[in-house]
Design a protein around this motif. Sequence first.
Motif, PDB file in Angstrom:
ATOM      1  N   GLY A 221       2.992  -2.382  43.187  1.00 48.63           N
ATOM      2  CA  GLY A 221       2.926  -1.611  44.425  1.00 48.63           C
ATOM      3  C   GLY A 221       2.096  -2.240  45.524  1.00 48.63           C
ATOM      4  O   GLY A 221       1.995  -1.689  46.613  1.00 48.63           O
ATOM      5  N   ASP A 222       1.486  -3.376  45.264  1.00 48.99           N
ATOM      6  CA  ASP A 222       0.655  -4.071  46.243  1.00 48.99           C
ATOM      7  C   ASP A 222       1.386  -5.324  46.720  1.00 48.99           C
ATOM      8  O   ASP A 222       1.738  -6.181  45.903  1.00 48.99           O
ATOM      9  CB  ASP A 222      -0.688  -4.451  45.596  1.00 48.99           C
ATOM     10  N   GLU A 223       1.635  -5.440  48.026  1.00 48.28           N
ATOM     11  CA  GLU A 223       2.288  -6.632  48.567  1.00 48.28           C
ATOM     12  C   GLU A 223       1.272  -7.759  48.685  1.00 48.28           C
ATOM     13  O   GLU A 223       0.185  -7.571  49.236  1.00 48.28           O
ATOM     14  CB  GLU A 223       2.898  -6.342  49.935  1.00 48.28           C
ATOM     15  N   ARG A 224       1.634  -8.916  48.142  1.00 48.40           N
ATOM     16  CA  ARG A 224       0.734 -10.067  48.182  1.00 48.40           C
ATOM     17  C   ARG A 224       1.486 -11.292  48.688  1.00 48.40           C
ATOM     18  O   ARG A 224       2.646 -11.508  48.335  1.00 48.40           O
ATOM     19  CB  ARG A 224       0.194 -10.363  46.787  1.00 48.40           C
ATOM     20  N   PRO A 225       0.800 -12.132  49.484  1.00 50.63           N
ATOM     21  CA  PRO A 225       1.418 -13.386  49.905  1.00 50.63           C
ATOM     22  C   PRO A 225       1.579 -14.300  48.694  1.00 50.63           C
ATOM     23  O   PRO A 225       0.753 -14.278  47.766  1.00 50.63           O
ATOM     24  CB  PRO A 225       0.438 -13.967  50.923  1.00 50.63           C
ATOM     25  N   CYS A 226       2.636 -15.083  48.700  1.00 53.64           N
ATOM     26  CA  CYS A 226       2.937 -15.932  47.555  1.00 53.64           C
ATOM     27  C   CYS A 226       3.600 -17.219  48.028  1.00 53.64           C
ATOM     28  O   CYS A 226       4.486 -17.184  48.875  1.00 53.64           O
ATOM     29  CB  CYS A 226       3.859 -15.176  46.610  1.00 53.64           C
ATOM     30  N   CYS A 227       3.181 -18.332  47.455  1.00 58.80           N
ATOM     31  CA  CYS A 227       3.815 -19.617  47.734  1.00 58.80           C
ATOM     32  C   CYS A 227       4.875 -19.870  46.665  1.00 58.80           C
ATOM     33  O   CYS A 227       4.616 -19.734  45.467  1.00 58.80           O
ATOM     34  CB  CYS A 227       2.774 -20.731  47.724  1.00 58.80           C
ATOM     35  N   PHE A 228       6.065 -20.258  47.102  1.00 52.19           N
ATOM     36  CA  PHE A 228       7.180 -20.511  46.189  1.00 52.19           C
ATOM     37  C   PHE A 228       7.490 -22.003  46.031  1.00 52.19           C
ATOM     38  O   PHE A 228       8.604 -22.378  45.680  1.00 52.19           O
ATOM     39  CB  PHE A 228       8.433 -19.759  46.665  1.00 52.19           C
ATOM     40  N   ALA A 229       6.496 -22.865  46.256  1.00 56.71           N
ATOM     41  CA  ALA A 229       6.706 -24.315  46.150  1.00 56.71           C
ATOM     42  C   ALA A 229       7.153 -24.729  44.743  1.00 56.71           C
ATOM     43  O   ALA A 229       7.934 -25.663  44.586  1.00 56.71           O
ATOM     44  CB  ALA A 229       5.436 -25.067  46.539  1.00 56.71           C
TER      45      ALA A 229
END
Length: 76
Positions: A26-34
Amino acid sequence: MCLGIPGKVIKTGEGLMPMGLIDVVGDERPCCFAYTPEVEVGDFVMFQHGFAVDTVEKAEAEETLRTIHEFDMLGG
């Protein structure tokens, strides 16, 4: 101890360091998809230190989250 947490991809980006968003309990978090450039919105990933390190099936993500909650590993 480092713990990978499953999250659902809700936004993806492009580029050398493609950033997006995942939903972690339920918490939106930034994420790198490299490390996981093949992911699409709706996929589940293992998230660690701001990076999606692997893709996982929905059932595996749900089972992992149940275990995390059972042992109160998120501290909340």
